[in-house]
Design an enzyme around this catalytic site. Structure first.
Site, PDB file in Angstrom:
ATOM      1  N   VAL A  47       0.861  -1.172   0.000  1.00 32.64           N
ATOM      2  CA  VAL A  47       0.000   0.000   0.000  1.00 32.64           C
ATOM      3  C   VAL A  47       0.904   1.230   0.000  1.00 32.64           C
ATOM      4  CG1 VAL A  47      -0.203   0.108   2.516  1.00 32.64           C
ATOM      5  CG2 VAL A  47      -1.980   1.139   1.104  1.00 32.64           C
ATOM      6  N   SER A  48       0.557   2.207  -0.819  1.00 27.68           N
ATOM      7  CA  SER A  48       1.364   3.435  -0.887  1.00 27.68           C
ATOM      8  C   SER A  48       0.973   4.382   0.237  1.00 27.68           C
ATOM      9  CB  SER A  48       1.153   4.123  -2.234  1.00 27.68           C
ATOM     10  OG  SER A  48      -0.185   4.584  -2.340  1.00 27.68           O
TER      11      SER A  48
END
Length: 500
Positions: free
Chosen positions: A8-9
């Protein structure tokens, strides 16, 4: 060990919060076990290929620690298609499946592009490998090397030298075949089938260890130029055959033109002159066969022996200087699985009987309806009764032999021979039981009246379009094939006609 990869960014963390946990949960559910290796990149952009967890996963995969990788969908691996394909390619080369949880991904435009590119790269790699392999083989062939062990009778493949050496024990049989075939004084001069039967009777085994020599095997030996020292390679074009086979289609293998084939010199077993003469004799035999006008049989391919189960084919016989024709279950050619019991019936007699019944059907359809109602109960029940009796006989035979072994104290008793007989009886019983089940299944199935009516209608329409007085043998064959599925001869007075 199963590995799961999640990412996940920073931006997604802010929006989704627990995105990592939801991905892990979905991946574990897909894996079907909690015993997994977890690789999580939290706060890393999908644009980058260099990520701590992804690097560890790739390293562990190279060490053989991972058996399968599960990821929610490809954009968790990377936002860039090329990076996705790089990772996928690395894993596939190590036989590690890459599985995505998101089933809808495959139907999305991105998913379709990913799988299309993956397939294209895979095909490209296969093509390059094939090209390199093929090129290498061709170069070796041109240098006079033998590429593949074709299990050629009479020769031994020496892998280290890439050559063929004469295997003298088998070479004697090759010379015998050519001598029998080309020597005018030989009892088998020009007779392929006679040679095959003779080799079988002698107990000579084929290259594969079979006890029966088929005439086609003898013919192939006589036609093979390897025996005069000219071994053909690069003979067959198998392009596309593997794909066709995998698709469930019949694979087509083409023979390349002679100028494309590569001939390698090997030690000759027979002189070139003898091989050439054998080709001349084979050509004469073929021309002779083609020049004979074959007799046209009304019931060709439809007749079966009710005793041994063999198909019955047409044969010419001679009596008092005159030719006549019969249907027989005897198979005289070498390699026949079942020689048959020798039952014969005059062609004229059988034709009259069957055509007489068919003529009644097409001129009086009600007779066909009555026949169909009685056909199954009469024919199949009689056949079932005969088979059940045979099964009972084989059971009793096996029981007697087993009792003989268990009770006998005779040291001279050939136990191995008795065991072989028991095995043969068991095989026969299995075959009969299979046939019995087949008949019982047929008896359970109700007549397909619509199919029968269509068959009869086509036959009647054809008959009326020609007219009874204008029917040729070919016309009668057409009508018979519309209606008749099989004709079974039990004895001279018992003939069953099975219809559609």
């Amino acid at each position: 060990m199963i590995a799961i990869y999640v990412r996940v960014s920073t931006e997604e963390q802010a929006i989704k919060g627990s995105s990592i946990d939801s991905q892990i949960e979905a991946c574990i559910k897909k894996a079907g076990t909690k015993d997994v290796l977890k690789y999580a990149d939290e706060g890393f952009s999908g644009e980058l290929l260099e990520r701590p967890a992804l690097n560890r996963l790739r390293e562990d995969a190279s060490k053989g620690l991972i058996s399968q990788v599960i990821c929610y969908d490809p954009d968790r691996l990377s936002r860039k298609l090329m990076n996705q394909l790089i990772i996928d390619d690395e894993l596939r080369k190590r036989n590690i499946p890459l599985i995505f949880v998101n089933g809808e991904y495959a139907n999305s435009p991105e998913g379709q592009l990913f799988f299309a590119m993956r397939g294209a790269i895979s095909e490209f790699e296969k093509a390059k490998i094939k090209e390199r392999t093929s090129s290498g083989r061709l170069q070796k062939m041109k240098k006079g090397m033998i590429i593949k062990d074709s299990k050629l009778y009479g020769y031994k493949f020496v892998k280290e030298k890439r050559t063929l050496e004469i295997l003298e024990e088998e070479a004697k049989i090759i010379r015998m075949i050519f001598n029998y075939f080309t020597d005018h004084k030989s009892p088998f001069f020009g007779r392929v089938n006679g040679i095959a039967l003779h080799l079988t009777q002698m107990g000579v085994k084929t290259k594969k260890g079979a006890k029966v020599w088929h005439r086609q095997v003898v013919r192939q030996i006589l036609m093979n130029s390897s025996y005069k020292g000219e071994h053909r390679q690069y003979k067959y074009d198998t392009e596309g055959s593997y794909v066709s086979k995998q698709a469930g289609n019949k694979s087509i293998i083409k023979i390349r033109p002679e100028e494309e084939q590569i001939t390698v010199t090997i030690p000759a077993i027979v002189p070139a002159e003898q091989w050439d003469y054998a080709q001349e004799l084979l050509g004469q035999s073929k021309r002779k066969h083609l020049s004979i006008s074959p007799h046209n049989y009304l019931l060709s391919g439809l007749v079966r022996c009710g005793k041994c189960g063999n198909t019955m084919t047409g044969k010419k016989r001679k009596s008092h200087g005159k030719d006549y024709y019969v249907y027989t279950c005897r198979k005289n050619y070498s390699g026949a699985k079942d020689r048959g019991c020798g039952k014969e019936m005059s062609e004229n007699k059988l034709n009259r009987h069957v055509w007489g019944e068919i003529f009644k059907f097409i001129t009086n359809p009600q007779k066909y309806v009555s026949f169909k109602e009685a056909e199954q109960s009469n024919h199949l029940s009689d056949e079932l009764e005969l088979i059940e009796k045979e099964i009972e006989k084989t059971k009793k035979g096996r029981k007697r032999l087993l009792t003989l072994i268990s009770l006998s104290d005779d040291d001279d008793l050939d136990i191995d021979e008795i065991k072989a007989q028991i095995i043969e009886l068991q095989k026969k019983q299995n075959q009969l039981t299979e046939k019995c089940n087949e008949i019982q299944s047929k008896m359970k199935v109700l007549d397909d009246t619509s199919s029968s009516e269509n068959a009869l209608k086509r036959a009647i329409d054809y008959f009326q379009s020609i007219g009874a007085d204008n029917l040729t043998l070919e016309d009668k064959k057409t009508i018979v094939n519309f209606i008749v599925k099989e004709v079974t001869i039990v004895d001279s007075d018992t003939i069953y006609i099975e219809t559609y």
